[in-house]
Write an enzyme that holds these catalytic residues in place. Structure first.
Site, PDB file in Angstrom:
ATOM      1  N   HIS A 247      -2.539   0.402  -9.791  1.00 54.57           N
ATOM      2  CA  HIS A 247      -1.646  -0.394 -10.643  1.00 54.57           C
ATOM      3  C   HIS A 247      -0.251   0.233 -10.604  1.00 54.57           C
ATOM      4  O   HIS A 247      -0.135   1.450 -10.491  1.00 54.57           O
ATOM      5  CB  HIS A 247      -2.186  -0.415 -12.088  1.00 54.57           C
ATOM      6  N   GLU A 306      -8.583  -6.547 -12.571  1.00 53.23           N
ATOM      7  CA  GLU A 306      -9.186  -7.546 -11.694  1.00 53.23           C
ATOM      8  C   GLU A 306     -10.647  -7.262 -11.358  1.00 53.23           C
ATOM      9  O   GLU A 306     -11.394  -8.175 -11.023  1.00 53.23           O
ATOM     10  CB  GLU A 306      -8.384  -7.657 -10.385  1.00 53.23           C
TER      11      GLU A 306
HETATM   12  N1  ACO Z   1      -6.653   1.095  -2.474  1.00 52.94           N
HETATM   13  C1  ACO Z   1      -6.251   2.083  -1.661  1.00 52.94           C
HETATM   14  N2  ACO Z   1      -5.052   2.669  -1.743  1.00 52.94           N
HETATM   15  C2  ACO Z   1      -4.225   2.244  -2.699  1.00 52.94           C
HETATM   16  C3  ACO Z   1      -4.571   1.221  -3.585  1.00 52.94           C
HETATM   17  C4  ACO Z   1      -5.836   0.630  -3.458  1.00 52.94           C
HETATM   18  N3  ACO Z   1      -6.261  -0.333  -4.248  1.00 52.94           N
HETATM   19  N4  ACO Z   1      -3.543   0.995  -4.413  1.00 52.94           N
HETATM   20  C5  ACO Z   1      -2.568   1.844  -4.076  1.00 52.94           C
HETATM   21  N5  ACO Z   1      -2.967   2.598  -3.035  1.00 52.94           N
HETATM   22  C6  ACO Z   1      -2.227   3.674  -2.382  1.00 52.94           C
HETATM   23  C7  ACO Z   1      -1.234   3.113  -1.388  1.00 52.94           C
HETATM   24  O1  ACO Z   1      -1.796   2.953  -0.134  1.00 52.94           O
HETATM   25  C8  ACO Z   1      -0.178   4.173  -1.409  1.00 52.94           C
HETATM   26  O2  ACO Z   1      -0.615   5.290  -0.673  1.00 52.94           O
HETATM   27  P1  ACO Z   1       0.372   6.056   0.355  1.00 52.94           P
HETATM   28  O3  ACO Z   1       1.494   6.535  -0.532  1.00 52.94           O
HETATM   29  O4  ACO Z   1      -0.498   7.115   0.912  1.00 52.94           O
HETATM   30  O5  ACO Z   1       0.808   4.993   1.318  1.00 52.94           O
HETATM   31  C9  ACO Z   1      -0.144   4.621  -2.870  1.00 52.94           C
HETATM   32  O6  ACO Z   1      -1.432   4.339  -3.384  1.00 52.94           O
HETATM   33  C10 ACO Z   1       0.889   3.896  -3.691  1.00 52.94           C
HETATM   34  O7  ACO Z   1       0.785   2.524  -3.465  1.00 52.94           O
HETATM   35  P2  ACO Z   1       1.925   1.490  -3.804  1.00 52.94           P
HETATM   36  O8  ACO Z   1       1.678   0.245  -3.035  1.00 52.94           O
HETATM   37  O9  ACO Z   1       3.282   2.115  -3.730  1.00 52.94           O
HETATM   38  O10 ACO Z   1       1.682   1.208  -5.326  1.00 52.94           O
HETATM   39  P3  ACO Z   1       2.155  -0.041  -6.094  1.00 52.94           P
HETATM   40  O11 ACO Z   1       2.517   0.400  -7.448  1.00 52.94           O
HETATM   41  O12 ACO Z   1       3.183  -0.833  -5.379  1.00 52.94           O
HETATM   42  O13 ACO Z   1       0.797  -0.896  -6.045  1.00 52.94           O
HETATM   43  C11 ACO Z   1      -0.876  -2.444  -6.482  1.00 52.94           C
HETATM   44  C12 ACO Z   1       0.164  -1.492  -7.102  1.00 52.94           C
HETATM   45  C13 ACO Z   1      -0.168  -3.514  -5.695  1.00 52.94           C
HETATM   46  C14 ACO Z   1      -1.669  -3.110  -7.619  1.00 52.94           C
HETATM   47  C15 ACO Z   1      -1.850  -1.634  -5.566  1.00 52.94           C
HETATM   48  O14 ACO Z   1      -2.499  -0.644  -6.320  1.00 52.94           O
HETATM   49  C16 ACO Z   1      -2.852  -2.527  -4.828  1.00 52.94           C
HETATM   50  O15 ACO Z   1      -2.528  -3.064  -3.780  1.00 52.94           O
HETATM   51  N6  ACO Z   1      -4.108  -2.662  -5.374  1.00 52.94           N
HETATM   52  C17 ACO Z   1      -5.093  -3.520  -4.761  1.00 52.94           C
HETATM   53  C18 ACO Z   1      -4.874  -4.981  -5.138  1.00 52.94           C
HETATM   54  C19 ACO Z   1      -5.169  -5.247  -6.603  1.00 52.94           C
HETATM   55  O16 ACO Z   1      -6.154  -4.792  -7.169  1.00 52.94           O
HETATM   56  N7  ACO Z   1      -4.267  -6.047  -7.226  1.00 52.94           N
HETATM   57  C20 ACO Z   1      -4.375  -6.425  -8.646  1.00 52.94           C
HETATM   58  C21 ACO Z   1      -3.417  -5.661  -9.473  1.00 52.94           C
HETATM   59  S1  ACO Z   1      -3.631  -5.924 -11.197  1.00 52.94           S
HETATM   60  C22 ACO Z   1      -2.693  -7.273 -11.507  1.00 52.94           C
HETATM   61  O17 ACO Z   1      -1.663  -7.523 -10.940  1.00 52.94           O
HETATM   62  C23 ACO Z   1      -3.153  -8.201 -12.555  1.00 52.94           C
END
Ligand code: ACO
Length: 363
Positions: A247, A306
């Site tokens: 998140h 989610e």
């Molecule tokens: N699985 C694996 N790795 C992850 C995940 C995940 N679910 N989420 C974040 N990371 C990792 C990224 O790969 C990144 O790693 P790196 O720095 O080694 O490349 C690091 O964590 C940071 O990720 P960001 O994308 O910068 O984090 P951001 O704050 O933009 O992402 C998000 C938040 C989009 C929700 C992300 O966690 C994600 O893609 N999750 C999966 C999709 C999901 O569950 N979405 C629903 C969100 S809840 C909602 O909106 C209601």
């Protein structure tokens, strides 16, 4: 200062909700999430969020009556669902029907917007299956009527309570991407229908509200507890993200995850959901948390809303392609309240970009 993804940038003042990502706490208009979910129906939460942002005062009781009438009114638009529209994914078909509604900023527009996704989504789902849409029953609560329109039968008390808990829980959540989209549009004075359409468009992406369908796909693909660790490891090896985890704001467990598990419990206890499914989900959650800690030690990644949303909506017999649409049904009131707050108290939202392209050649 530039900040990719506007992380940590404050772009609005709001009295609607506060997300504390370090403590894992969500407060909606001064009420903590757990208390709200325990005590409020959808109509209570909607009245709470809209309080002070419309041209007239609204109570939950008033809203229940007026929303029932609004559902009956918007049902007439279901006739416009032609074959081209019905070939779209449910959330897109629902959005296309909402786009037919007039724009405006008043109570009547608000009622239509709260009623429209609740009516259009079940109707679209039935039409896509070749079934006749079920007309709304204005005397029912919003949650009971959604389930009645979906299944053409009256829902059980536990089902209504579970959907109410879900809709209350997701009604508002700070300045997330779809709410920001709603406020950006509102800041131009475009009207609430335009704000809601922009918000739905932002919501449907898999990084925001499009994740719960893929969560179920993941559980199906994993199949058994024994397979969880290996499957999740291979997904991460392929560079995929684990749906339902991570998140932008929460650095700890999303408080809505446990609230959702709580909302599922009465369904489990009354045999209305397969307990093996819940056991598998809990095992996958534990395996995912362990592997994320190991692979991403610098980024605290925990379960988000989610993950258990997927199980709850599955238990309520929504098809997985419709999960984002159900999210939109719940979040519309938050989008409307934020749009009104922005229109009444904010300014045009107009950030700047940094130009990094080539400069014109000197002659
Ligand atoms: N699985 C694996 N790795 C992850 C995940 C995940 N679910 N989420 C974040 N990371 C990792 C990224 O790969 C990144 O790693 P790196 O720095 O080694 O490349 C690091 O964590 C940071 O990720 P960001 O994308 O910068 O984090 P951001 O704050 O933009 O992402 C998000 C938040 C989009 C929700 C992300 O966690 C994600 O893609 N999750 C999966 C999709 C999901 O569950 N979405 C629903 C969100 S809840 C909602 O909106 C209601």
């Amino acid at each position: 200062m530039k900040n990719n993804g506007l992380e940590d940038v404050i772009a609005a003042e709001t009295r609607l909700s506060d997300v504390d990502g370090e403590a894992g706490r969500l407060v909606i208009r001064g009420v903590s999430l757990d208390l709200l979910v325990e005590r409020a129906t959808y109509e209570d939460a909607a009245a709470l969020l809209l309080d002070g942002f419309l041209e007239r005062a609204v109570t939950a009781a008033d809203l229940k009556v007026r929303l029932g009438q609004a559902r009956a009114e918007v049902f007439a638009h279901v006739r416009a669902a032609d074959a081209a529209l019905l070939s779209l994914p449910p959330v897109d078909a629902m959005r296309a029907l909402i786009a037919r509604l007039p724009d405006g900023e008043d109570f009547e527009t608000t009622l239509r917007l709260l009623a429209a996704p609740a009516v259009f989504l079940p109707a679209v789902l039935r039409l896509q299956k070749g079934e006749t849409p079920v007309a709304p029953t204005p005397s029912l609560s919003q949650s009971a009527d959604i389930l009645a329109m979906l299944n053409a039968s009256l829902p059980t008390r536990e089902q209504v309570a579970a959907l109410d808990a879900y809709l209350v829980m997701i009604a508002d959540h700070g300045l997330n991407a779809s709410t920001f989209a709603s406020r950006v549009v509102a800041s131009t004075g475009a009207g609430l229908t335009s704000s809601v359409l922009a918000a739905i468009s932002a919501l449907k992406g898999p990084l925001h509200g499009g994740a719960p369908g893929p969560v179920l796909d993941m559980l199906d693909a994993i199949g058994s507890e024994d397979n969880a660790k290996a499957w999740l490891g291979q997904a991460l090896d392929r560079g995929e993200r684990l749906m339902g985890f991570g998140h932008r704001i929460y650095r700890v467990r999303d408080p809505r995850a446990d609230a959702l598990k709580g909302a599922l419990r009465p369904l489990v206890m009354t045999g209305q959901v397969d307990p093996d499914r819940i056991r598998l989900a809990e095992a996958v959650e534990q395996a995912a948390l362990a592997i994320l800690r190991e692979r991403k030690p610098d980024r605290p990644l925990d379960v988000n809303v989610e993950f258990y949303t997927a199980l709850l909506l599955d238990a309520l017999k929504f098809p997985r392609a419709a999960f984002t649409g159900v999210f939109a049904i719940g979040r519309t009131v938050g989008w409307v309240a934020h749009a009104r707050e922005q229109a009444l108290e904010g300014r045009l939202i107009r950030p700047r970009s940094v130009y990094v392209g080539p400069l014109p050649q000197a002659a």
